[in-house]
Structure formats: structure tokens, C-alpha cells
Write an enzyme that holds these catalytic residues in place. Structure first.
Site: not given
Ligand code: GRF
Length: 201
Positions: A14-16, A92, A95, A109, A111, A152, A181
Site C-alpha cells: 500500500g505504498s501507493n 492483485m 476483476l 489501474n 501498472h 493491464d 508510481e
Molecule cells: C505497484 O508496483 C503496482 O503498480 C503493482 O503492485 C505494486 C503495489 O505496490 N500492481 P504498493 O502495494 O502500492 O506498495
């Protein structure tokens, strides 16, 4: 000005998600995360959501149910939060239309590769291997709409090239891609939110 509502779907770190939560808090993003859903219990991202005061929901698929039944249940859950956008940020699970069909042009999404390249899992590792094989000299990141079940793929909202330098280890490339990202996801969401305000979306 009405702030947009986001539901973020995650499966792990969940860093994003964290980048989106931070941008929402610091004013970079005119949007609020109203719920975080993980198909995996124990996903670190759930803790990030809780720390930010956002509902963190564990929603695993049971072995007995089909993908479609699970996706319909997931859609009911997500719909109950009335999101303007649904963000797949490290979600992951593939869907089916049982979910996608419920939210036309509302699912996006992230990618960790450029459009049309390295679809599916381990995209960064595969890009690095392709670099070592002299097949590519740069990779990148994209954010796209999810309109169907193709993996994707979908209309690109934004993309960013990440050059691969000779001294990079795989770990270096991963760090560059993840940093990219985090920026691109926030920028893309803000772009869509602005379009919504202008009545284009
Ligand atoms: C990211 O690289 C995203 O693009 C891919 O999985 C990773 C998830 O990273 N689908 P995080 O969980 O957001 O850290």
C-alpha cells in the site's frame, strides 16, 4: 468545491495508497479516500488506512464462490461508499465484468510498466531482464482506465518513462519505478478530479 471520493483496492504494502492518503491530506489532491479494501488479511496497506482514519476492510474470496459471485459482492461493498473513482493500487486479483460493468469509466489501474509492455505480475523484474538482454533501455509507469477484463490494458490516462541506467541493480530500478508510481498516480487522480469538476467526466 466538492471533493471527490475514492475507494482504493489493495492487496499488500500500500505504498501507493500512502501517496494518495498523503496527497489528500496535504492539499495536492482534491479527493478523499473513503474506504480501503484488501482481498488479503494482514496487508500492510490496511494499517496505513487505519492510521489515516479511513475504513479498512478485509474482503477475501471464499473457495466456494465463483469469481463472478465474489466480484458482485465486492461491487456491492464498493458501491455502498458512492465513490467517484475506484483506484486499483496494487490490487492483485483479476476483476471480471461482474465488478467492472458496475462502474463504467470509474475504475483506474496503476501498472509499473509502459502501455502495452510487461502486463501481469513481476513487470519490473521482467523489464530489468529485458534490459539486461539488450531489448529495452527504458521502462516506465502508466495509469489507465479499466473498461474490460484485459490485463493491464485500457485507455491511458498518463504515463511516465523511467530510463534504466547501466549502474542500476534490480533494487534500484524498483525504487525508481515505485517513486514514479507514487507521483503519477496522484497526478492522474487529480487530473480526473479536475475533469469531473469541469463536467468533462
Ligand atoms: C505497484 O508496483 C503496482 O503498480 C503493482 O503492485 C505494486 C503495489 O505496490 N500492481 P504498493 O502495494 O502500492 O506498495
Amino acid at each position: 468545491m466538492k471533493r471527490a471520493s475514492l475507494v482504493v483496492l489493495i492487496s499488500g504494502n500500500g505504498s501507493n495508497l500512502q501517496a494518495v492518503l498523503d496527497a489528500s491530506r496535504n492539499g495536492t489532491l482534491d479527493a478523499d479516500v473513503v474506504a480501503v479494501v484488501s482481498n488479503k488479511a494482514g496487508a500492510v496497506g490496511l494499517e496505513r488506512a487505519k492510521k489515516a482514519g479511513v475504513p479498512a476492510i478485509v474482503f477475501p474470496k471464499s473457495k466456494e464462490e465463483t469469481r463472478e459471485v465474489y466480484d458482485a459482492r465486492l461491487a456491492d461493498l464498493v458501491e455502498s461508499y458512492h465513490p467517484d473513482l475506484i483506484v486499483l493500487a496494487g490490487w492483485m486479483r483479476l476483476l471480471t465484468m461482474a465488478f467492472i460493468g458496475r462502474f463504467p469509466k470509474k475504475i483506474i489501474n496503476l501498472h509499473p510498466a509502459l502501455p502495452g509492455t510487461f502486463a501481469g505480475v513481476n513487470a519490473i523484474e521482467r523489464a530489468y531482464a529485458a534490459y539486461e538482454n539488450f531489448e529495452i533501455c527504458s521502462t516506465g509507469v502508466m495509469v489507465h482506465y479499466v473498461l474490460d477484463e484485459s490485463v493491464d490494458q485500457g485507455p491511458v490516462i498518463d504515463q511516465q518513462v523511467v530510463p534504466i541506467e547501466p549502474e542500476y541493480t534490480l533494487h534500484d530500478l524498483e525504487a525508481k519505478i515505485h517513486a514514479c508510481e507514487h507521483e503519477l498516480l496522484v497526478k492522474s487522480i487529480q487530473q480526473l478530479v479536475t475533469q469531473m469538476e469541469d463536467g468533462h467526466a
